[in-house]
Scaffold this active site. Structure first.
Site, PDB file in Angstrom:
ATOM      1  N   SER A  61      40.017 -10.277  12.198  1.00 34.15           N
ATOM      2  CA  SER A  61      40.271 -11.654  12.614  1.00 34.15           C
ATOM      3  C   SER A  61      39.359 -12.532  11.782  1.00 34.15           C
ATOM      4  O   SER A  61      38.139 -12.417  11.857  1.00 34.15           O
ATOM      5  CB  SER A  61      39.942 -11.826  14.097  1.00 34.15           C
ATOM      6  OG  SER A  61      39.671 -13.189  14.358  1.00 34.15           O
TER       7      SER A  61
ATOM      8  N   HIS B 271      44.751 -10.771  11.025  1.00 31.76           N
ATOM      9  CA  HIS B 271      45.030 -11.371  12.334  1.00 31.76           C
ATOM     10  C   HIS B 271      44.558 -12.820  12.264  1.00 31.76           C
ATOM     11  O   HIS B 271      43.368 -13.079  12.095  1.00 31.76           O
ATOM     12  CB  HIS B 271      44.267 -10.583  13.397  1.00 31.76           C
ATOM     13  CG  HIS B 271      44.402 -11.102  14.784  1.00 31.76           C
ATOM     14  ND1 HIS B 271      45.418 -10.707  15.635  1.00 31.76           N
ATOM     15  CD2 HIS B 271      43.646 -11.970  15.492  1.00 31.76           C
ATOM     16  CE1 HIS B 271      45.273 -11.317  16.808  1.00 31.76           C
ATOM     17  NE2 HIS B 271      44.209 -12.091  16.740  1.00 31.76           N
TER      18      HIS B 271
ATOM     19  N   ASP C 177      44.170 -16.444  13.984  1.00 30.72           N
ATOM     20  CA  ASP C 177      44.083 -17.031  15.321  1.00 30.72           C
ATOM     21  C   ASP C 177      44.398 -18.522  15.289  1.00 30.72           C
ATOM     22  O   ASP C 177      43.607 -19.319  14.784  1.00 30.72           O
ATOM     23  CB  ASP C 177      42.672 -16.823  15.882  1.00 30.72           C
ATOM     24  CG  ASP C 177      42.404 -15.372  16.222  1.00 30.72           C
ATOM     25  OD1 ASP C 177      43.142 -14.815  17.058  1.00 30.72           O
ATOM     26  OD2 ASP C 177      41.463 -14.787  15.653  1.00 30.72           O
TER      27      ASP C 177
ATOM     28  N   MET D  19      44.781 -21.835  17.435  1.00 29.32           N
ATOM     29  CA  MET D  19      44.389 -22.408  18.743  1.00 29.32           C
ATOM     30  C   MET D  19      44.678 -23.904  18.728  1.00 29.32           C
ATOM     31  O   MET D  19      44.415 -24.579  17.729  1.00 29.32           O
ATOM     32  CB  MET D  19      42.897 -22.196  18.982  1.00 29.32           C
ATOM     33  CG  MET D  19      42.461 -20.747  18.896  1.00 29.32           C
ATOM     34  SD  MET D  19      40.737 -20.575  19.407  1.00 29.32           S
ATOM     35  CE  MET D  19      40.434 -18.855  18.995  1.00 29.32           C
TER      36      MET D  19
ATOM     37  N   HIS E 209      48.327 -14.928  15.855  1.00 31.12           N
ATOM     38  CA  HIS E 209      48.009 -14.918  17.287  1.00 31.12           C
ATOM     39  C   HIS E 209      48.068 -16.362  17.775  1.00 31.12           C
ATOM     40  O   HIS E 209      47.130 -17.136  17.572  1.00 31.12           O
ATOM     41  CB  HIS E 209      46.626 -14.296  17.499  1.00 31.12           C
ATOM     42  CG  HIS E 209      46.233 -14.215  18.935  1.00 31.12           C
ATOM     43  ND1 HIS E 209      44.974 -13.860  19.343  1.00 31.12           N
ATOM     44  CD2 HIS E 209      46.946 -14.432  20.080  1.00 31.12           C
ATOM     45  CE1 HIS E 209      44.925 -13.878  20.667  1.00 31.12           C
ATOM     46  NE2 HIS E 209      46.097 -14.237  21.139  1.00 31.12           N
TER      47      HIS E 209
ATOM     48  N   MET F 138      47.672 -18.903  20.153  1.00 28.51           N
ATOM     49  CA  MET F 138      47.047 -19.320  21.426  1.00 28.51           C
ATOM     50  C   MET F 138      47.354 -20.803  21.622  1.00 28.51           C
ATOM     51  O   MET F 138      46.487 -21.671  21.507  1.00 28.51           O
ATOM     52  CB  MET F 138      45.540 -19.052  21.366  1.00 28.51           C
ATOM     53  CG  MET F 138      45.224 -17.565  21.448  1.00 28.51           C
ATOM     54  SD  MET F 138      43.530 -17.184  20.976  1.00 28.51           S
ATOM     55  CE  MET F 138      43.710 -17.065  19.214  1.00 28.51           C
TER      56      MET F 138
ATOM     57  N   MET G 105      44.610  -8.656  25.586  1.00 27.33           N
ATOM     58  CA  MET G 105      43.352  -9.353  25.272  1.00 27.33           C
ATOM     59  C   MET G 105      42.195  -8.668  25.995  1.00 27.33           C
ATOM     60  O   MET G 105      42.281  -8.382  27.195  1.00 27.33           O
ATOM     61  CB  MET G 105      43.424 -10.816  25.697  1.00 27.33           C
ATOM     62  CG  MET G 105      44.327 -11.692  24.837  1.00 27.33           C
ATOM     63  SD  MET G 105      43.893 -11.718  23.087  1.00 27.33           S
ATOM     64  CE  MET G 105      42.232 -12.430  23.119  1.00 27.33           C
TER      65      MET G 105
ATOM     66  N   GLY H 176      39.997 -17.762  22.967  1.00 28.05           N
ATOM     67  CA  GLY H 176      39.407 -19.066  22.654  1.00 28.05           C
ATOM     68  C   GLY H 176      38.227 -19.021  21.707  1.00 28.05           C
ATOM     69  O   GLY H 176      38.008 -19.959  20.959  1.00 28.05           O
ATOM     70  N   PHE H 177      37.495 -17.922  21.725  1.00 30.76           N
ATOM     71  CA  PHE H 177      36.288 -17.849  20.893  1.00 30.76           C
ATOM     72  C   PHE H 177      36.079 -16.428  20.379  1.00 30.76           C
ATOM     73  O   PHE H 177      36.384 -15.466  21.095  1.00 30.76           O
ATOM     74  CB  PHE H 177      35.044 -18.250  21.710  1.00 30.76           C
ATOM     75  CG  PHE H 177      35.136 -19.630  22.270  1.00 30.76           C
ATOM     76  CD1 PHE H 177      34.718 -20.725  21.528  1.00 30.76           C
ATOM     77  CD2 PHE H 177      35.674 -19.841  23.544  1.00 30.76           C
ATOM     78  CE1 PHE H 177      34.837 -22.016  22.044  1.00 30.76           C
ATOM     79  CE2 PHE H 177      35.792 -21.124  24.070  1.00 30.76           C
ATOM     80  CZ  PHE H 177      35.367 -22.213  23.321  1.00 30.76           C
ATOM     81  N   GLY H 178      35.530 -16.325  19.168  1.00 25.13           N
ATOM     82  CA  GLY H 178      35.109 -15.031  18.648  1.00 25.13           C
ATOM     83  C   GLY H 178      33.744 -14.680  19.215  1.00 25.13           C
ATOM     84  O   GLY H 178      33.067 -15.521  19.826  1.00 25.13           O
ATOM     85  N   GLY H 179      33.336 -13.437  19.036  1.00 19.89           N
ATOM     86  CA  GLY H 179      31.971 -13.030  19.371  1.00 19.89           C
ATOM     87  C   GLY H 179      31.696 -12.825  20.848  1.00 19.89           C
ATOM     88  O   GLY H 179      30.533 -12.791  21.252  1.00 19.89           O
TER      89      GLY H 179
ATOM     90  N   ASP I 136      42.259  -7.058  21.255  1.00 22.88           N
ATOM     91  CA  ASP I 136      41.639  -8.189  20.551  1.00 22.88           C
ATOM     92  C   ASP I 136      40.540  -8.795  21.413  1.00 22.88           C
ATOM     93  O   ASP I 136      40.806  -9.246  22.530  1.00 22.88           O
ATOM     94  CB  ASP I 136      42.739  -9.236  20.264  1.00 22.88           C
ATOM     95  CG  ASP I 136      42.211 -10.478  19.559  1.00 22.88           C
ATOM     96  OD1 ASP I 136      41.078 -10.441  19.035  1.00 22.88           O
ATOM     97  OD2 ASP I 136      42.957 -11.482  19.525  1.00 22.88           O
ATOM     98  N   GLY I 137      39.327  -8.783  20.865  1.00 22.20           N
ATOM     99  CA  GLY I 137      38.203  -9.424  21.537  1.00 22.20           C
ATOM    100  C   GLY I 137      37.058  -8.455  21.766  1.00 22.20           C
ATOM    101  O   GLY I 137      37.196  -7.502  22.547  1.00 22.20           O
ATOM    102  N   GLY I 138      35.967  -8.645  21.043  1.00 22.86           N
ATOM    103  CA  GLY I 138      34.786  -7.814  21.240  1.00 22.86           C
ATOM    104  C   GLY I 138      34.949  -6.374  20.788  1.00 22.86           C
ATOM    105  O   GLY I 138      34.210  -5.500  21.231  1.00 22.86           O
TER     106      GLY I 138
ATOM    107  N   GLY J 201      36.828  -9.099  14.795  1.00 22.98           N
ATOM    108  CA  GLY J 201      36.333 -10.302  14.137  1.00 22.98           C
ATOM    109  C   GLY J 201      34.892 -10.147  13.714  1.00 22.98           C
ATOM    110  O   GLY J 201      34.597  -9.668  12.611  1.00 22.98           O
TER     111      GLY J 201
END
Ligand code: DX5
Ligand code: ZN
Length: 228
Positions: free
Chosen positions: A10, A35, A37, A39, A70, A72, A141, A146-149, A175-177, A197
């Site tokens: 990402s 990927h 993102d 938003m 993706h 969003m 998800m 909404g946010f990376g990291g 996707d996410g973390g 990401g």
């Protein structure tokens, strides 16, 4: 086995002023796809970019890299044609953002893109299930979008396991973390498309991280096929 291990960085956490170069760098480091993102500041409390950026990226990186969009966004129907024209390969929309998923799936296909269907952490997998035979990929998800990291939500793994048991050949994305610390959980549950990401982009050695993620997933796929 119809599905394989694929790693999609990402690029949200990269230097956005050098997006073209960052995409090329990720592909050179062994990424299977990218990927992207999108938003809109409405469906999620953040804004990134839209189809004009995707069009520029496509020109900059060439035809080869697979763009998984993706989306969003609220009203995902609105961007199907512009994204297809911009060079998107897959349009992944959120189930929570539409009242007519069936029609949207049809429109995406007619535009020549693959179809991804995403669910937020609060949405059950049973709500996605009626559409699973009509889509190319389900995205579970593992953070609030909404946010990376953010921190990986391990309690989403039963959704992935259930989907894998019900739809053995479906592409399932997380996707996410996701990174070296959480990949084993994702792989065991049955995910085969891995978005990462900060763990990839923030690494000094993205090539090794991508290779590690792919190896863990490929081994889990092989084990599952032997167990069957
Ligand atoms: C979050 C995005 C993710 C995010 C992943 O809303 O959908 O794709 O960029 O980044 P990490 O891997 O850092 O959580
Ligand atoms: Zn994403």
């Amino acid at each position: 086995m119809a599905y394989s291990a694929k790693i999609g960085p990402s690029i949200l956490s990269s230097d956005l002023s050098c997006l073209g170069n960052e995409c090329v760098r990720m592909m050179e480091c062994g990424a299977d796809y990218l990927h992207l993102d999108v938003m809109d500041g409405h469906f999620v409390p953040n804004i990134t970019f839209g189809h004009p950026m995707v069009e520029c990226l496509r020109k900059s990186v060439g035809q080869d890299p697979f763009f998984d969009m993706h989306m969003m966004v609220s009203r995902p129907e609105q961007w199907v044609k512009p994204m297809a024209a911009a060079g998107a390969n897959q349009y992944t929309f959120h189930l929570e953002a539409t009242t007519n998923p069936g029609n949207l799936i049809k429109e995406i296909r007619e535009s020549g893109m693959k179809v991804g269907l995403a669910i937020k952490p609060g949405t059950t997998v049973e709500e996605l299930a009626p559409w699973a035979n009509q889509i190319d990929m389900a995205l579970v998800m593992t953070v609030e979008p909404g946010f990376g990291g953010q921190k990986f939500m391990e309690d989403m793994m039963p959704k992935v396991s259930w989907l894998r048991s019900q739809f053995p050949s479906l592409d399932i994305e997380v996707d996410g973390g996701v990174g070296p610390d959480s990949i084993h959980k994702c792989a065991e549950a049955g995910a085969n498309m891995i978005v990462s990401g900060s763990a990839v982009i923030g690494s000094d050695d993205p090539r090794s991280v991508i290779a590690l993620l792919r190896t863990v997933v490929a081994e889990a796929i092989q084990k599952r096929s032997l167990d069957r």
